[in-house]
Scaffold this active site. Sequence first.
Site, mmCIF file in Angstrom:
data_model
loop_
_atom_site.group_PDB
_atom_site.id
_atom_site.type_symbol
_atom_site.label_atom_id
_atom_site.label_comp_id
_atom_site.label_asym_id
_atom_site.label_seq_id
_atom_site.Cartn_x
_atom_site.Cartn_y
_atom_site.Cartn_z
ATOM 1 C CG PHE A 85 -1.711 -1.052 1.443
ATOM 2 C CD1 PHE A 85 -3.097 -1.103 0.783
ATOM 3 C CD2 PHE A 85 -1.620 -2.051 2.412
ATOM 4 C CE1 PHE A 85 -3.897 -1.973 0.884
ATOM 5 C CE2 PHE A 85 -2.650 -3.226 2.464
ATOM 6 C CZ PHE A 85 -3.836 -2.901 1.910
ATOM 7 C CE LYS A 89 -4.555 9.000 0.333
ATOM 8 N NZ LYS A 89 -5.352 8.122 0.758
ATOM 9 C CG ASN A 104 7.256 7.969 -1.571
ATOM 10 O OD1 ASN A 104 7.393 7.255 -0.701
ATOM 11 N ND2 ASN A 104 7.878 9.359 -1.119
ATOM 12 C CB SER A 130 -5.336 3.906 -8.809
ATOM 13 O OG SER A 130 -6.302 4.777 -9.253
ATOM 14 C CE1 TYR A 154 -1.450 7.365 -6.674
ATOM 15 C CE2 TYR A 154 -3.288 7.812 -8.013
ATOM 16 C CZ TYR A 154 -2.859 7.000 -7.055
ATOM 17 O OH TYR A 154 -3.328 6.112 -6.381
ATOM 18 C CE LYS A 158 -0.752 3.778 -6.934
ATOM 19 N NZ LYS A 158 -0.235 3.037 -5.644
ATOM 20 N NE ARG A 236 -14.652 10.413 -10.909
ATOM 21 C CZ ARG A 236 -15.256 10.753 -11.808
ATOM 22 N NH1 ARG A 236 -16.480 10.798 -12.290
ATOM 23 N NH2 ARG A 236 -14.504 12.268 -12.107
ATOM 24 C CE1 TYR A 304 -11.814 6.758 -15.623
ATOM 25 C CE2 TYR A 304 -11.361 5.983 -13.102
ATOM 26 C CZ TYR A 304 -11.009 6.339 -14.704
ATOM 27 O OH TYR A 304 -9.845 6.046 -15.025
#
Length: 370
Positions: A85, A89, A104, A130, A154, A158, A236, A304
């Site tokens: 995790f 983010k 990171n 994500s 970001y 991912k 969403r 989405y």
Amino acid sequence: MTENTPSVLLTGGAGYIGSHTFVALAEAGYQPVILDDFSNSHPAVLERLAQLTGRRVPCEKGNVLDTAFVAEVLQRHRCVAAVHFAGVKAVGESVQQPLMYYRNNVSGLLSLLEAMAGTTACRSVVFSSSATVYGNPASVPIDEGFPCAPESPYAQSKLMCENILASLRASDPSWRTGVLRYFNPVGAHPTGLIGEDPSGIPNNLMPFVTQVAVGKRARLQVFGSDYPTPDGTGVRDYLHVSDLADGHVAAVQALLAKGESFTVNLGTGQGTSVLGVVRAFERASGRPIPFEFAPRRAGDVAQYFADVSLARGVLGWRATRGIEEMCRDSWHWQQRNPDGYRTQTSDTAMHMPAPVRNSPNGPMRPVVSA
Ligand code: NAD
Ligand code: UD1
């Protein structure tokens, strides 16, 4: 718990999703071990986890970029799997500070994998990806075969991590990897003991709404009212964090059962609009959520939501909690912890707001900006 209870490393396990996964893994018979530098979490979460699970909470404070430290933790706890995790983010921040994001998120995963490679027993890793890797999809629902088109550093970070995992699998089939593409995790543990504790002004919808409900913020700005959606606001796929935590248990179990590696969406498959969330939250809390319409937020898409059939087939997992439960549990967490983990447990009762009843027509009233 016995000597033989399998340990699972949770990098970033003190954070929002990691802490809920800690509880779910403990309930499923694992010994989760947290590795966290507390850069975006509060040590008070550890006492809450002990209270919730009735057991000690192994926690190793440190940075996942420190490969020797991670390797030592994996070996000392004899971890059989890891869930990664740890990372940063915020999409907007990643545009401002791309190097910090790649360092990171990408170097963090590399460090974990190198540490795992140095052990004999730990070749199973679950990765927090994500839905943002899909970018602006051509249609909804989105399935895992959709092209990936990340639009921010970001999202890029991912996808780079997903690609690293694919290369590793190709190089050595003993690696088992579970990539979980989360849609919009919200909610909190039903006890209100753990939840999302954002610092500063929340970027995301649900924490902002809860702060309006508790009186910390005057009103919500609804970003965009002219999207091609039923009520003009963005849609969403909100997912209860407890369902998401259960998805991680299913993923760990699937990898340890020596199943195939997988990449799956985790969502409910249901879309909810911003106004739909506002209404559900008003019902759950009995409080009005004042709002005003504001221009669209840069980078947002209209709709989405996930096609969740693959997760069901591969993991036997599906979300069971709806938007009402998500709002109820977010509200409960916010009420019990108006200052997040900085709230003293003994003070919590003093901060409990008095219940407010809905008017017969419902409390929803847009606030018109001056
Ligand atoms: P979070 O910030 O609450 O948790 C991340 C944890 O990692 C924090 O406790 C933080 O202190 C720790 N951490 C960060 N960098 C670290 C480092 N270098 N070494 C050790 N610990 C470090 O975030 P979250 O919402 O729980 O998200 C967990 C993961 O899920 C992240 O990778 C995030 O990108 C991903 N994700 C989250 C969402 C969401 O909406 N929350 C959606 C999709 C994907
Ligand atoms: C955002 C991130 C995504 C990340 C996800 C969960 C962007 C572009 N995407 O997704 O990468 O995985 O958070 O952390 O930032 N909204 C308002 N008012 C607000 C806040 C949000 O109207 O104050 C609206 C948004 O326009 C959107 C919906 O609420 O329509 C959800 O927003 P948010 O919670 O930020 O999630 P995403 O934008 O889906």
